[in-house]
Design a protein around this motif. Structure first.
Motif, short mmCIF file in Angstrom:
data_model
loop_
_atom_site.label_atom_id
_atom_site.label_comp_id
_atom_site.label_asym_id
_atom_site.label_seq_id
_atom_site.Cartn_x
_atom_site.Cartn_y
_atom_site.Cartn_z
N ALA A 27 13.33 16.41 8.71
CA ALA A 27 12.96 16.38 7.30
C ALA A 27 14.15 16.82 6.45
O ALA A 27 15.00 17.58 6.88
N VAL A 28 14.17 16.29 5.24
CA VAL A 28 15.16 16.71 4.24
C VAL A 28 14.42 17.05 2.96
O VAL A 28 13.30 16.61 2.74
N SER A 29 15.08 17.80 2.13
CA SER A 29 14.49 18.20 0.86
C SER A 29 14.16 16.97 0.02
O SER A 29 14.94 16.01 -0.06
N ARG A 30 13.01 16.99 -0.61
CA ARG A 30 12.58 15.90 -1.49
C ARG A 30 13.60 15.67 -2.61
O ARG A 30 13.79 14.55 -3.08
N GLU A 31 14.30 16.72 -3.01
CA GLU A 31 15.29 16.64 -4.09
C GLU A 31 16.41 15.64 -3.77
O GLU A 31 17.02 15.08 -4.67
N LEU A 32 16.66 15.41 -2.49
CA LEU A 32 17.73 14.51 -2.08
C LEU A 32 17.49 13.08 -2.57
O LEU A 32 18.43 12.32 -2.80
N TYR A 33 16.24 12.72 -2.79
CA TYR A 33 15.89 11.36 -3.22
C TYR A 33 15.92 11.20 -4.74
O TYR A 33 15.65 10.12 -5.26
#
Length: 149
Positions: A27-33
């Protein structure tokens, strides 16, 4: 909040004797998108098995942070979040450029250290039980050999 990036969970070996390792980014931070993503964010990686309490203490402890700092990653925090390791304040690029290898090595070293310490405690406990049993047998033999006739 994070977004899962792995479509499958790797097979897990839940025996505490197995080497703890990280298997993949999950998983990655939603902010990355976002249109204007942050330079640093949280990336979550899956563990190969359940993390033992002693491993948790070491992974999140000051010695691990010190080792990260010495390698130029003092801005990174490692946080265990259930079956995942949250690598806080990093980026996918930073992980790919060498941080992932360093973190993986640290996790394996900690796993080996705790396994070794557990084996030493087990050996010490076994030696103590054997000594206690021998002493008990010695006392019982002495008591049995006493005659009041």
């Amino acid at each position: 909040m994070s977004i899962n990036v792995s479509s499958h969970e790797p097979a897990r070996d839940n025996s505490p004797e197995s080497m703890l390792r990280l298997t993949s980014v999950v998983a990655v931070s939603r902010e990355l998108y976002a249109v204007d993503p942050p330079a640093r964010y949280t990336v979550s990686a899956a563990f190969s098995r359940r993390v033992l309490p002693a491993e948790t203490t070491l992974i999140q402890g000051p010695a691990t942070h010190e080792r990260l700092s010495k390698q130029g990653y003092g801005h990174i925090s490692l946080v265990i979040n259930e079956a995942r390791l949250d690598i806080v304040n990093t980026s996918l690029e930073e992980l790919k450029a060498g941080l992932a290898s360093l973190v993986g090595s640290l996790i394996r070293e900690i796993s080996e250290q705790t396994r070794h310490e557990r084996e030493q405690r087990d050996e010490a406990a076994l030696s103590k039980r054997r000594a206690d049993a021998a002493r008990k047998q010695e006392i019982e033999t002495l008591a049995h050999d006493i005659s009041f006739d």
